[in-house]
Design a protein around this motif. Structure first.
Motif, mmCIF file in Angstrom:
data_model
loop_
_atom_site.group_PDB
_atom_site.id
_atom_site.type_symbol
_atom_site.label_atom_id
_atom_site.label_comp_id
_atom_site.label_asym_id
_atom_site.label_seq_id
_atom_site.Cartn_x
_atom_site.Cartn_y
_atom_site.Cartn_z
ATOM 1 N N GLY A 141 44.305 51.862 17.292
ATOM 2 C CA GLY A 141 43.846 50.832 18.224
ATOM 3 C C GLY A 141 44.074 51.271 19.650
ATOM 4 N N GLY A 142 45.315 51.499 19.931
ATOM 5 C CA GLY A 142 45.672 52.179 21.155
ATOM 6 C C GLY A 142 45.303 51.514 22.464
ATOM 7 N N PRO A 143 45.880 52.062 23.516
ATOM 8 C CA PRO A 143 45.707 51.514 24.853
ATOM 9 C C PRO A 143 44.257 51.513 25.353
ATOM 10 N N VAL A 144 43.480 52.515 24.986
ATOM 11 C CA VAL A 144 42.129 52.617 25.541
ATOM 12 C C VAL A 144 41.273 51.431 25.124
ATOM 13 N N ILE A 145 41.256 51.172 23.820
ATOM 14 C CA ILE A 145 40.436 50.083 23.302
ATOM 15 C C ILE A 145 40.945 48.740 23.824
ATOM 16 N N SER A 146 42.274 48.596 23.894
ATOM 17 C CA SER A 146 42.843 47.337 24.349
ATOM 18 C C SER A 146 42.437 47.028 25.778
ATOM 19 N N SER A 147 42.521 48.021 26.651
ATOM 20 C CA SER A 147 42.212 47.745 28.047
ATOM 21 C C SER A 147 40.726 47.417 28.198
ATOM 22 N N LEU A 148 39.900 48.088 27.455
ATOM 23 C CA LEU A 148 38.467 47.811 27.526
ATOM 24 C C LEU A 148 38.166 46.396 27.027
ATOM 25 N N THR A 149 38.765 46.042 25.881
ATOM 26 C CA THR A 149 38.544 44.708 25.326
ATOM 27 C C THR A 149 38.995 43.647 26.318
ATOM 28 N N SER A 150 40.160 43.868 26.912
ATOM 29 C CA SER A 150 40.688 42.903 27.857
ATOM 30 C C SER A 150 39.738 42.723 29.040
ATOM 31 N N TYR A 151 39.183 43.817 29.511
ATOM 32 C CA TYR A 151 38.264 43.736 30.652
ATOM 33 C C TYR A 151 37.052 42.882 30.283
ATOM 34 N N LEU A 152 36.502 43.146 29.096
ATOM 35 C CA LEU A 152 35.324 42.394 28.660
ATOM 36 C C LEU A 152 35.648 40.912 28.512
ATOM 37 N N VAL A 153 36.860 40.622 27.964
ATOM 38 C CA VAL A 153 37.269 39.227 27.802
ATOM 39 C C VAL A 153 37.410 38.555 29.166
ATOM 40 N N GLU A 154 38.071 39.225 30.095
ATOM 41 C CA GLU A 154 38.281 38.631 31.418
ATOM 42 C C GLU A 154 36.953 38.302 32.088
ATOM 43 N N ARG A 155 36.010 39.194 31.946
ATOM 44 C CA ARG A 155 34.716 38.970 32.587
ATOM 45 C C ARG A 155 34.016 37.774 31.949
ATOM 46 N N ARG A 156 34.216 37.652 30.633
ATOM 47 C CA ARG A 156 33.565 36.555 29.932
ATOM 48 C C ARG A 156 34.168 35.208 30.308
ATOM 49 N N VAL A 157 35.514 35.116 30.364
ATOM 50 C CA VAL A 157 36.145 33.815 30.600
ATOM 51 C C VAL A 157 36.175 33.438 32.080
ATOM 52 N N SER A 158 35.896 34.388 32.951
ATOM 53 C CA SER A 158 36.017 34.111 34.375
ATOM 54 C C SER A 158 34.965 33.097 34.833
ATOM 55 N N LYS A 159 35.367 32.246 35.828
ATOM 56 C CA LYS A 159 34.410 31.281 36.365
ATOM 57 C C LYS A 159 33.424 31.981 37.289
ATOM 58 N N ASN A 160 33.855 33.100 37.853
ATOM 59 C CA ASN A 160 32.922 33.827 38.717
ATOM 60 C C ASN A 160 32.793 35.283 38.273
ATOM 61 N N PRO A 161 32.054 35.486 37.198
ATOM 62 C CA PRO A 161 31.935 36.852 36.645
ATOM 63 C C PRO A 161 31.268 37.824 37.626
ATOM 64 N N GLU A 162 30.544 37.290 38.596
ATOM 65 C CA GLU A 162 29.873 38.212 39.526
ATOM 66 C C GLU A 162 30.875 38.983 40.388
ATOM 67 N N GLU A 163 32.142 38.514 40.417
ATOM 68 C CA GLU A 163 33.150 39.215 41.223
ATOM 69 C C GLU A 163 33.613 40.509 40.561
ATOM 70 N N PHE A 164 33.358 40.599 39.252
ATOM 71 C CA PHE A 164 33.856 41.785 38.542
ATOM 72 C C PHE A 164 33.095 43.026 38.986
ATOM 73 N N GLY A 165 33.847 44.087 39.187
ATOM 74 C CA GLY A 165 33.242 45.301 39.736
ATOM 75 C C GLY A 165 33.251 45.277 41.246
ATOM 76 N N LYS A 166 33.679 44.142 41.810
ATOM 77 C CA LYS A 166 33.744 44.056 43.276
ATOM 78 C C LYS A 166 35.159 43.726 43.720
ATOM 79 N N GLY A 167 36.114 44.014 42.882
ATOM 80 C CA GLY A 167 37.494 43.802 43.282
ATOM 81 C C GLY A 167 38.107 42.527 42.754
ATOM 82 N N ALA A 168 37.759 42.120 41.542
ATOM 83 C CA ALA A 168 38.380 40.942 40.941
ATOM 84 C C ALA A 168 39.774 41.309 40.448
ATOM 85 N N ILE A 169 40.751 40.510 40.855
ATOM 86 C CA ILE A 169 42.141 40.826 40.519
ATOM 87 C C ILE A 169 42.375 40.721 39.013
#
Lengths: 168, 503
Positions: B269-297
């Motif tokens: 499973g490892g760190p690589v897959i986890s970090s990628l999954t987390s990124y995708l989840v964060e973008r999905r649950v975020s109220k302003n997904p357009e901020e992702f890739g532009k410096g979303a904390i």
């Protein structure tokens, strides 16, 4: 890069994935060799398997996988076919020092061997000047002497045999 | 209560002067190599493995573990500041981390990454401590068929980490298993595949293979890529996030930790897959997904927590079952074996101070890293400016010395050179070496359990299906294989691996 790509690999339009075909065929050959060699040890029945049992079937499995890889590759094209390039200079510049280090270590000792290896390795990168390599080699020889031989105390010949004989 | 006793033992071991020192050295080295481009934890660990011979096993493992998670911290620093993921697990951190830096929020991004990693590391350590005991006691009841099936799961799982074709990765596993059989057969005493070479009677030198395939081949690849050091190093301003930043950061850190903890348990499973999954989840649950890739904390907080949680959790299979789930864990298992400790469930009872000491040291290491990284970030950035042309000769020479000192034989240096050639071939043919190395480690164990299982069943292969636990594992492996081969997941893997793919 001053090196020119040495191999003329296929144009992007190629219909088969040559890279994977080569890999697949290598697996077939290796698998066959493993299975063949395993036959020279006792294979035996599953209930009382010998030394050759596991490697024999691993070899066969590898042959099967190799065939599958080659077959799949014949229908797919390689998206990165054009990116295939070889730089013999880099290749030699990294691996030759390792081999030479292995040859010189026992007779010439760690310090001299490290010096020679670093000098040789500068061939791998066109950016390294002769003076830069000399400096790097000198610094690293000292680091190696102090770090590995003195601080870590690794069991390794440090000085040339000739020198040790002569000092005696 | 028992757990508290164990942790007390662990902390008293880990807090000894000597072990603290080695944890510190490990973290320091780990951060350093995480920052230095083109030098990964695997190459570093294999270079230092021989140097740890003279240490006590506990100190040696504590240091090696420090290198591992130190590299995770260091890798995110470079991802944020220079848009270069120092380690593959920081690939997604580049997306928003470097954007934050470009907007003058580099310091805040670094703090976010460090706080997230620290929190996740703490949770990860606690989870290991809590689950290790029950898992190990289950593992102790396993017989040969269960172990064999478990290793199949582990090996199939390792394919998740490989980029490209699943078939090729499986072939690499099988090749690795075969290579693991080189040397004397433990059951019959027959020398196999040694070609009458005395040095091969004890098998291939694992350090030489790793060093050749990873260390040397990687140097060639780096030099071919050319000019790997990025030019725009961002200045670090304030390190302190605003109240608003904290408010946005926390949920992401919690989710990231959860994701990393769950995915980290799975082999490969490892760190690589986890970090990628987390990124995708964060973008999905975020109220302003357009901020992702532009410096979303959140895009920094989530993945950084996830990769660190997973890095900690990935110790579980190795520590409790003796089955390394990734190549770094394989190195750790190798280190244990060199100190004549057989990795597996019995470690906990036979070497409790090593086991609990290592776990406690992970948390201590995380504290050290927090202290090491944030205030000293200026120094680490300085290392980035060292040109690779000064680094690679040193790596070559250190590799040679390291590999020689494993058995004090020149033969192993030639072996490393040989594997360097092979590794270069792998690179050109796009064959991932990590599954092969796991196979190499597991080969002898797998054969032994396979043969013993068949002796037990008098040659009936049905034993692998009729034993419920073994059957479950094999079904799991089959499901894993199907999922891996499915087109949807393949696309995601391609995205994850695109950035770090050497030509």
């Amino acid at each position: 890069m001053t090196d020119t790509p040495a191999s003329g690999e296929p144009r992007g339009g190629s219909r088969t994935n040559i890279r994977d075909q080569i890999a697949g065929m290598l697996f077939v050959l290796l698998g066959a060799a493993i299975a063949y060699k395993a036959r020279s040890y006792t294979v035996g029945p599953p209930s009382n398997s010998g030394a050759g049992f596991f490697p024999f079937y691993l070899g066969l499995l590898l042959v099967g996988l190799g065939v599958a890889i080659t077959a799949v590759a014949s229908f797919k094209h390689d998206p990165d076919a054009e990116r295939f390039s070889m730089h013999p200079r880099t290749f030699l510049g990294v691996l030759l020092p390792v081999v030479i280090f292995g040859i010189t270590l026992v007779p010439a000792g760690l310090v001299l061997s490290a010096f020679i290896a670093v000098m040789l390795s500068s061939y791998a990168s066109p950016e390294v000047t002769f003076r830069g390599a000399l400096l790097n080699a000198a610094v690293l020889s000292v680091i190696v002497l102090v770090g590995f031989a003195m601080i870590l105390g690794i069991q390794i010949p440090v000085w040339p045999n000739v020198l040790i004989e002569w000092l005696r | 209560m028992e757990l508290l006793n164990h942790l007390a033992l662990g902390f008293s071991t880990a807090l000894s002067m000597q072990n603290l020192l080695y944890a510190f050295i490990g973290c320091l080295l780990g951060t350093l190599i995480g920052v230095l481009p083109g030098l990964g934890p695997v190459a570093t660990m294999s270079m230092l493995l021989p140097a740890t011979f003279t240490l006590q096993p506990t100190a040696a493992l504590i240091m090696l573990a420090g290198i591992y998670y130190g590299a995770q911290y260091g890798g995110s620093t470079t991802a944020i500041l220079v848009k270069l993921p120092g380690e593959s697990s920081s690939v997604v951190t580049v997306l928003d981390g470097h954007e934050m830096a470009r907007r003058g929020r580099a310091g805040i991004a670094l703090t976010t990454a460090a706080v997230g990693s620290f929190f996740a590391g703490t949770v990860g350590t606690l989870v290991i401590a809590a689950f290790a005991l029950p898992l190990a006691s289950v593992a102790l009841s396993f017989g040969p068929p269960e172990y064999f099936a478990l290793m199949v799961v582990g090996l199939i799982g390792s394919i998740v980490l490989a980029s490209g074709s699943v078939l090729k990765a499986i072939a690499m596993v099988v090749l690795g298993l075969s290579l693991g059989l080189v040397g004397t057969d433990t059951q019959s005493g027959v020398e196999r595949f040694t070609f009458d070479t005395e040095e091969l009677v004890d098998g291939l030198n694992f350090v030489a293979v790793t060093m050749g395939v990873f260390g040397l081949a990687e140097i060639i690849a780096n030099l071919e890529k050319h000019g790997s050091v990025g030019s725009e190093i961002t200045r670090v301003s304030t390190l302190f996030p605003t109240r608003e930043d904290w408010r946005r950061m926390w949920p992401a850190i919690l989710r990231g930790t959860g994701i990393g903890t769950v995915l980290g348990i799975f082999p490969g499973g490892g760190p690589v897959i986890s970090s990628l999954t987390s990124y995708l989840v964060e973008r999905r649950v975020s109220k302003n997904p357009e901020e992702f890739g532009k410096g979303a904390i959140e895009g920094v907080a989530g993945p950084e927590s996830a990769n660190n949680a997973a890095a900690q959790i990935s110790f579980i299979p190795m520590l409790t079952l003796g089955i390394p789930s990734n190549i770094v864990m394989a190195m750790m298992a190798g280190a244990m074996m060199m100190h004549s400790i057989q990795p597996g469930p019995q470690v906990m009872t036979r070497n409790p101070e090593l086991f609990w000491g290592l776990i406690a040291s992970m948390w201590i290491g995380n504290v050290m890293l927090l202290v090491l990284n944030l205030p000293l970030v200026g120094i680490w950035v300085r290392f980035l400016t060292i040109p690779y042309r000064f680094l690679y000769p040193a790596i070559i020479v250190f590799c040679c010395i390291g590999v020689y000192s494993v058995n004090n034989t020149v033969f192993d240096i030639f072996q490393a050179a040989f594997w360097g050639v092979v590794g270069y071939g792998f690179l050109k043919l796009k064959l991932e070496p990590a599954p092969m190395l796991l196979g190499l480690i597991l080969g002898p164990m797998m054969e032994e359990n396979f043969r013993r299982a068949l002796v037990l069943s008098r040659g009936d292969f049905g034993i692998f299906v009729s034993t419920p636990v073994a059957c479950t594992f094999l079904v799991l492996a089959a499901i894993l294989l199907v999922v891996l081969a499915s087109p949807a997941l393949r696309k995601k893997r391609e995205v994850a691996f695109r950035e770090e793919d050497p030509a």
